[in-house]
Motif scaffolding. Structure first.
Motif, PDB file in Angstrom:
ATOM      1  N   VAL A   1       0.569  -1.376  -0.007  1.00 30.77           N
ATOM      2  CA  VAL A   1       0.307   0.658  -0.288  1.00 30.77           C
ATOM      3  C   VAL A   1       0.948   1.408   0.137  1.00 30.77           C
ATOM      4  O   VAL A   1       1.578   1.334   0.675  1.00 30.77           O
ATOM      5  CB  VAL A   1      -0.601   0.051   1.504  1.00 30.77           C
ATOM      6  CG1 VAL A   1      -1.512   1.451   1.541  1.00 30.77           C
ATOM      7  CG2 VAL A   1      -2.031  -1.646   1.080  1.00 30.77           C
ATOM      8  N   LEU A   2       0.885   2.142  -0.937  1.00 33.03           N
ATOM      9  CA  LEU A   2       1.072   3.588  -0.902  1.00 33.03           C
ATOM     10  C   LEU A   2       0.426   4.412  -1.056  1.00 33.03           C
ATOM     11  O   LEU A   2      -0.138   4.440  -2.324  1.00 33.03           O
ATOM     12  CB  LEU A   2       2.265   3.067  -1.901  1.00 33.03           C
ATOM     13  CG  LEU A   2       2.873   4.816  -2.863  1.00 33.03           C
ATOM     14  CD1 LEU A   2       4.059   5.238  -0.998  1.00 33.03           C
ATOM     15  CD2 LEU A   2       4.004   4.552  -3.358  1.00 33.03           C
ATOM     16  N   LEU A   3       0.514   5.909  -0.491  1.00 38.88           N
ATOM     17  CA  LEU A   3      -1.182   6.443  -0.446  1.00 38.88           C
ATOM     18  C   LEU A   3       0.159   8.307   0.149  1.00 38.88           C
ATOM     19  O   LEU A   3       0.867   7.981   0.479  1.00 38.88           O
ATOM     20  CB  LEU A   3      -1.532   6.370   0.588  1.00 38.88           C
ATOM     21  CG  LEU A   3      -2.570   5.250   0.713  1.00 38.88           C
ATOM     22  CD1 LEU A   3      -3.952   5.198   2.346  1.00 38.88           C
ATOM     23  CD2 LEU A   3      -3.492   4.797  -0.526  1.00 38.88           C
ATOM     24  N   ARG A   4       0.195   8.863  -1.327  1.00 36.42           N
ATOM     25  CA  ARG A   4       0.884   9.891  -1.253  1.00 36.42           C
ATOM     26  C   ARG A   4       0.047  10.747  -0.746  1.00 36.42           C
ATOM     27  O   ARG A   4      -0.872  11.381  -1.121  1.00 36.42           O
ATOM     28  CB  ARG A   4       1.062  10.215  -3.231  1.00 36.42           C
ATOM     29  CG  ARG A   4       2.195   8.866  -3.724  1.00 36.42           C
ATOM     30  CD  ARG A   4       1.828   9.342  -5.143  1.00 36.42           C
ATOM     31  NE  ARG A   4       2.908   8.178  -5.779  1.00 36.42           N
ATOM     32  CZ  ARG A   4       3.866   7.331  -5.972  1.00 36.42           C
ATOM     33  NH1 ARG A   4       5.142   8.650  -5.119  1.00 36.42           N
ATOM     34  NH2 ARG A   4       4.499   6.746  -6.344  1.00 36.42           N
ATOM     35  N   CYS A   5       1.157  12.125  -0.541  1.00 35.03           N
ATOM     36  CA  CYS A   5       0.797  13.360   0.170  1.00 35.03           C
ATOM     37  C   CYS A   5       2.059  13.940  -0.021  1.00 35.03           C
ATOM     38  O   CYS A   5       3.049  13.849   0.640  1.00 35.03           O
ATOM     39  CB  CYS A   5       1.009  12.919   1.969  1.00 35.03           C
ATOM     40  SG  CYS A   5       0.381  14.699   3.206  1.00 35.03           S
ATOM     41  N   ASN A   6       1.415  15.051  -0.218  1.00 34.02           N
ATOM     42  CA  ASN A   6       2.939  16.355  -0.291  1.00 34.02           C
ATOM     43  C   ASN A   6       2.224  18.051   0.686  1.00 34.02           C
ATOM     44  O   ASN A   6       0.948  17.506   0.229  1.00 34.02           O
ATOM     45  CB  ASN A   6       2.833  16.830  -1.299  1.00 34.02           C
ATOM     46  CG  ASN A   6       4.140  15.553  -2.496  1.00 34.02           C
ATOM     47  OD1 ASN A   6       3.456  14.830  -3.362  1.00 34.02           O
ATOM     48  ND2 ASN A   6       4.947  16.278  -2.042  1.00 34.02           N
TER      49      ASN A   6
END
Lengths: 114, 114
Positions: free
Chosen positions: B19-24
């Motif tokens: 699982v990879l959830l991206r946040c900037n």
């Protein structure tokens, strides 16, 4: 121990009615926050209390929204003359100290304005 | 001013997959960063937080996130997805500037396929 509780869990109001949403924070928590979460969106900050003092109300969308925490524990968010765009889930959160970053959220009140 | 961008409103993975959830994020002062999970009709639950110190942060349910200042990112990962991970995930940034405000991203809904 008991978490943050909110009441009512669901509220249906006719356009133009006034509503009051209640938040019971965790006992002893200094900070209390209100958020508005529209369908499919993230929570948006409304206002913040440290004890009974409302330190930030920059997120309140209009002067129809009013929040209070008179004794530094229970808080009430009041919406006057509700409009359809007020339909959302209203979340309350509390944290132990003024500078404590961990917030504990209640289950929210789902407001539907018809 | 602070802001949070979550890349991808929906992410679908197979059970057992990464699982990879991206946040900037964007912040004018050192930020404190959070990931929250929200199950249907429930409030938000804190998964993990970064305040200071080690940039790789471990949270509950096997999740972890790495703070990368140079990339202004705080991506959430889990080596092996479970069906129970299906939920909405929110990245958030908080800054204390006399008052306290948390800004949330729009959320990423995670679907886990059997």
């Amino acid at each position: 121990g008991a978490g943050v509780s909110q009441s009512p869990r669901y509220k249906v109001a006719k356009r133009g009615q006034d509503v009051a949403l209640r938040c019971d924070p965790i006992s002893g928590h200094v900070s209390l926050f209100w958020y508005q979460q529209a369908l499919g969106q993230g929570p948006e900050f409304l206002t913040y209390f440290q004890n009974e003092a409302q330190l930030d109300k920059s997120g309140l969308p209009s002067d129809r929204f009013f929040a209070e925490r008179p004794e530094g524990s229970v808080s009430t968010l009041k919406i006057q003359r509700t409009q359809q765009e007020d339909s959302a889930v209203y979340l309350c959160a509390s944290s132990l100290r003024a500078r404590a970053y961990e917030q504990y959220f209640g289950p929210g009140t789902r407001l539907t304005v018809t | 001013a602070q802001s949070v961008t979550q890349l991808g409103s929906h992410v679908s993975v197979s059970e057992g997959a990464l699982v990879l959830l991206r946040c900037n994020y964007s912040s004018s002062v050192p930020p404190y960063l959070f990931w929250y999970v929200q199950y249907p009709n429930q409030g938000l639950q804190l998964l993990l937080k970064y305040t200071t110190g080690a940039t790789l942060v471990k949270g509950i349910n096997g999740f972890e996130a790495e703070f990368k200042k140079s990339e202004t990112s705080f991506h959430l990962t889990k080596p092996s997805a479970h069906m129970s991970d299906a939920a909405e995930y929110f990245c958030a940034v908080s800054v204390y500037t006399g008052g306290f405000k948390t800004i949330f991203g729009a959320g990423t809904r995670l679907f886990v396929k059997a």
